[in-house]
Design a protein around this motif. Structure first.
Motif, PDB file in Angstrom:
ATOM      1  N   SER A  16       4.865  60.020 -51.100  1.00  0.00           N
ATOM      2  CA  SER A  16       3.006  60.784 -51.314  1.00  0.00           C
ATOM      3  C   SER A  16       2.046  59.480 -52.128  1.00  0.00           C
ATOM      4  CB  SER A  16       3.184  60.994 -52.886  1.00  0.00           C
ATOM      5  OG  SER A  16       2.731  62.368 -52.501  1.00  0.00           O
ATOM      6  N   ARG A  17       1.241  59.347 -51.184  1.00  0.00           N
ATOM      7  CA  ARG A  17       0.675  56.931 -51.480  1.00  0.00           C
ATOM      8  C   ARG A  17      -1.059  57.773 -51.106  1.00  0.00           C
ATOM      9  NH1 ARG A  17       3.409  53.728 -46.772  1.00  0.00           N
ATOM     10  NH2 ARG A  17       4.977  54.978 -47.932  1.00  0.00           N
ATOM     11  N   GLU A  18      -1.336  56.816 -52.137  1.00  0.00           N
ATOM     12  CA  GLU A  18      -2.783  57.026 -52.210  1.00  0.00           C
ATOM     13  C   GLU A  18      -3.629  56.195 -51.271  1.00  0.00           C
ATOM     14  OE1 GLU A  18      -5.099  54.786 -55.377  1.00  0.00           O
ATOM     15  OE2 GLU A  18      -4.512  56.435 -56.941  1.00  0.00           O
ATOM     16  N   SER A  19      -4.409  56.600 -50.781  1.00  0.00           N
ATOM     17  CA  SER A  19      -4.976  55.839 -49.547  1.00  0.00           C
ATOM     18  C   SER A  19      -5.561  55.289 -49.584  1.00  0.00           C
ATOM     19  CB  SER A  19      -6.371  56.930 -48.694  1.00  0.00           C
ATOM     20  OG  SER A  19      -7.477  57.558 -49.959  1.00  0.00           O
ATOM     21  N   ASP A  23      -9.335  57.458 -52.433  1.00  0.00           N
ATOM     22  CA  ASP A  23     -10.124  58.673 -53.030  1.00  0.00           C
ATOM     23  C   ASP A  23      -9.869  60.297 -52.080  1.00  0.00           C
ATOM     24  OD1 ASP A  23     -10.320  58.386 -49.867  1.00  0.00           O
ATOM     25  OD2 ASP A  23     -12.330  58.308 -49.501  1.00  0.00           O
ATOM     26  N   SER A  24      -8.263  59.868 -51.723  1.00  0.00           N
ATOM     27  CA  SER A  24      -7.447  60.568 -51.274  1.00  0.00           C
ATOM     28  C   SER A  24      -6.335  60.021 -52.093  1.00  0.00           C
ATOM     29  CB  SER A  24      -7.742  61.496 -50.273  1.00  0.00           C
ATOM     30  OG  SER A  24      -7.553  59.904 -49.035  1.00  0.00           O
ATOM     31  N   ILE A  25      -5.612  61.525 -51.737  1.00  0.00           N
ATOM     32  CA  ILE A  25      -3.629  61.132 -51.131  1.00  0.00           C
ATOM     33  C   ILE A  25      -2.942  61.580 -50.436  1.00  0.00           C
ATOM     34  CG2 ILE A  25      -1.060  61.750 -52.516  1.00  0.00           C
ATOM     35  CD1 ILE A  25      -3.274  62.048 -55.095  1.00  0.00           C
ATOM     36  N   ARG A  26      -2.025  60.400 -49.635  1.00  0.00           N
ATOM     37  CA  ARG A  26      -1.676  61.908 -48.103  1.00  0.00           C
ATOM     38  C   ARG A  26      -0.341  61.815 -48.717  1.00  0.00           C
ATOM     39  NH1 ARG A  26       1.678  58.680 -45.119  1.00  0.00           N
ATOM     40  NH2 ARG A  26       1.840  58.713 -42.933  1.00  0.00           N
ATOM     41  N   ARG A  27      -0.214  62.670 -48.328  1.00  0.00           N
ATOM     42  CA  ARG A  27       1.669  63.168 -48.558  1.00  0.00           C
ATOM     43  C   ARG A  27       2.386  63.688 -47.005  1.00  0.00           C
ATOM     44  NH1 ARG A  27       1.234  64.051 -53.789  1.00  0.00           N
ATOM     45  NH2 ARG A  27      -0.382  65.110 -54.837  1.00  0.00           N
ATOM     46  N   ARG A  28       3.340  63.405 -46.840  1.00  0.00           N
ATOM     47  CA  ARG A  28       3.933  63.756 -45.733  1.00  0.00           C
ATOM     48  C   ARG A  28       5.070  64.769 -46.557  1.00  0.00           C
ATOM     49  NH1 ARG A  28       3.791  62.493 -40.993  1.00  0.00           N
ATOM     50  NH2 ARG A  28       6.103  62.160 -40.346  1.00  0.00           N
ATOM     51  N   ARG A  29       5.095  65.715 -45.465  1.00  0.00           N
ATOM     52  CA  ARG A  29       5.373  66.970 -46.125  1.00  0.00           C
ATOM     53  C   ARG A  29       6.358  67.374 -44.717  1.00  0.00           C
ATOM     54  NH1 ARG A  29       2.679  69.834 -49.919  1.00  0.00           N
ATOM     55  NH2 ARG A  29       0.933  68.954 -49.888  1.00  0.00           N
ATOM     56  N   GLU A  30       8.037  67.940 -45.309  1.00  0.00           N
ATOM     57  CA  GLU A  30       8.464  68.293 -44.320  1.00  0.00           C
ATOM     58  C   GLU A  30       9.051  70.090 -43.924  1.00  0.00           C
ATOM     59  OE1 GLU A  30      13.624  68.166 -44.275  1.00  0.00           O
ATOM     60  OE2 GLU A  30      12.902  66.360 -43.686  1.00  0.00           O
ATOM     61  N   CYS A  31       8.863  70.664 -43.418  1.00  0.00           N
ATOM     62  CA  CYS A  31       9.200  72.119 -42.995  1.00  0.00           C
ATOM     63  C   CYS A  31      10.344  71.748 -43.356  1.00  0.00           C
ATOM     64  CB  CYS A  31       8.745  72.371 -41.528  1.00  0.00           C
ATOM     65  SG  CYS A  31       8.711  74.438 -41.857  1.00  0.00           S
ATOM     66  N   GLU A  32      10.637  73.829 -44.236  1.00  0.00           N
ATOM     67  CA  GLU A  32      11.908  74.275 -44.417  1.00  0.00           C
ATOM     68  C   GLU A  32      12.183  75.125 -43.745  1.00  0.00           C
ATOM     69  OE1 GLU A  32      11.436  75.667 -49.164  1.00  0.00           O
ATOM     70  OE2 GLU A  32      11.661  73.131 -49.206  1.00  0.00           O
ATOM     71  N   ARG A  33      11.805  75.357 -42.763  1.00  0.00           N
ATOM     72  CA  ARG A  33      12.538  76.220 -41.763  1.00  0.00           C
ATOM     73  C   ARG A  33      13.035  75.058 -40.581  1.00  0.00           C
ATOM     74  NH1 ARG A  33       8.551  80.697 -39.650  1.00  0.00           N
ATOM     75  NH2 ARG A  33       9.554  81.806 -41.325  1.00  0.00           N
ATOM     76  N   CYS A  34      11.881  74.482 -39.443  1.00  0.00           N
ATOM     77  CA  CYS A  34      12.177  73.376 -38.396  1.00  0.00           C
ATOM     78  C   CYS A  34      12.315  72.263 -38.860  1.00  0.00           C
ATOM     79  CB  CYS A  34      10.907  74.370 -38.291  1.00  0.00           C
ATOM     80  SG  CYS A  34       9.569  73.120 -37.774  1.00  0.00           S
ATOM     81  N   ASN A  35      12.196  71.810 -40.135  1.00  0.00           N
ATOM     82  CA  ASN A  35      12.398  70.334 -40.336  1.00  0.00           C
ATOM     83  C   ASN A  35      11.251  69.842 -39.533  1.00  0.00           C
ATOM     84  OD1 ASN A  35      14.003  71.914 -42.665  1.00  0.00           O
ATOM     85  ND2 ASN A  35      15.623  71.603 -40.591  1.00  0.00           N
ATOM     86  N   GLU A  42      -4.597  65.005 -49.611  1.00  0.00           N
ATOM     87  CA  GLU A  42      -5.760  65.747 -50.333  1.00  0.00           C
ATOM     88  C   GLU A  42      -6.790  65.108 -50.988  1.00  0.00           C
ATOM     89  OE1 GLU A  42      -3.343  66.937 -54.130  1.00  0.00           O
ATOM     90  OE2 GLU A  42      -1.283  67.294 -52.586  1.00  0.00           O
ATOM     91  N   ARG A  43      -8.074  65.776 -51.484  1.00  0.00           N
ATOM     92  CA  ARG A  43      -8.870  65.108 -51.712  1.00  0.00           C
ATOM     93  C   ARG A  43      -9.604  65.445 -53.069  1.00  0.00           C
ATOM     94  NH1 ARG A  43     -11.755  62.165 -48.571  1.00  0.00           N
ATOM     95  NH2 ARG A  43     -10.613  62.793 -46.493  1.00  0.00           N
ATOM     96  N   ILE A  44     -10.406  65.130 -53.624  1.00  0.00           N
ATOM     97  CA  ILE A  44     -11.623  65.705 -55.103  1.00  0.00           C
ATOM     98  C   ILE A  44     -12.006  66.573 -54.520  1.00  0.00           C
ATOM     99  CG2 ILE A  44     -12.581  65.532 -56.973  1.00  0.00           C
ATOM    100  CD1 ILE A  44     -11.538  63.173 -57.721  1.00  0.00           C
ATOM    101  N   ASP A  45     -12.513  68.158 -54.584  1.00  0.00           N
ATOM    102  CA  ASP A  45     -13.357  69.196 -54.729  1.00  0.00           C
ATOM    103  C   ASP A  45     -14.875  68.729 -55.512  1.00  0.00           C
ATOM    104  OD1 ASP A  45     -14.003  71.472 -53.635  1.00  0.00           O
ATOM    105  OD2 ASP A  45     -13.419  72.704 -55.016  1.00  0.00           O
TER     106      ASP A  45
END
Length: 161
Positions: A16-19, A23-35, A42-45
């Motif tokens: 996770s890191r701020e842009s 004004d937003s947060i960048r997240r790297r995600r990893e799927c738990e099924r296919c990896n 993410e940004r404020i609504d």
């Protein structure tokens, strides 16, 4: 968050890191099924919740306006501040739960009047007199008569049980 590759709903955040603009947060995600890894932002609504006035104008929903109306209606009545806060919370939830992010003031007013009617009839009448904008004493009297006849029906039903 659904995996864009396999559609699985479970993932874990790897980084996770701020842009750069903060004004937003960048997240790297990893799927738990296919990896496989994917990136989300993410940004404020920023779109406000709205109320549609009787004349069609749209205004931003303001908790304080609702609370102010309730404070006037409940003045010198045995209704606690926490109960009024709870009514405002219900009104806010009602607006937030709308799929269009807006509700009419008619819907909000009816919700609050129903809650006040069960809580305190004097506060209900005060709120209704402003909300319904009674044009004359006759309209006000009709509202009182409906309220009184409803109470009498409730008493008759209880005594019949």
């Amino acid at each position: 968050m659904k995996c864009p590759y396999c559609g699985f709903a479970q993932d874990r955040v790897v980084d996770s890191r701020e842009s750069k603009e903060a004004d937003s947060i960048r997240r790297r995600r990893e799927c738990e099924r296919c990896n496989k890894r994917f990136t989300t932002y993410e940004r404020i609504d920023e779109i406000p919740y709205m109320v549609v006035k009787k004349d069609g104008r749209r205004e931003k929903f303001e908790r304080q306006k609702v609370l102010s109306g309730l404070l006037h209606a409940c003045e010198k009545r045995p209704i606690s501040a926490s109960k009024m806060e709870s009514l405002v919370d219900e009104a806010e939830t009602f607006v937030i739960d709308s799929p269009e992010r807006e509700r009419t003031t008619t819907e909000l007013g009816e919700l609050l009047m129903n809650k006040l009617k069960a809580l305190d009839t004097v506060a209900y009448i005060r709120f209704a007199s402003v909300y319904r904008d009674f044009k004359d004493v006759r309209e006000f009297k009709e509202e009182l008569e409906q309220l009184l006849s409803g109470k009498e029906q409730g008493k008759k039903n209880k005594s019949a049980s």
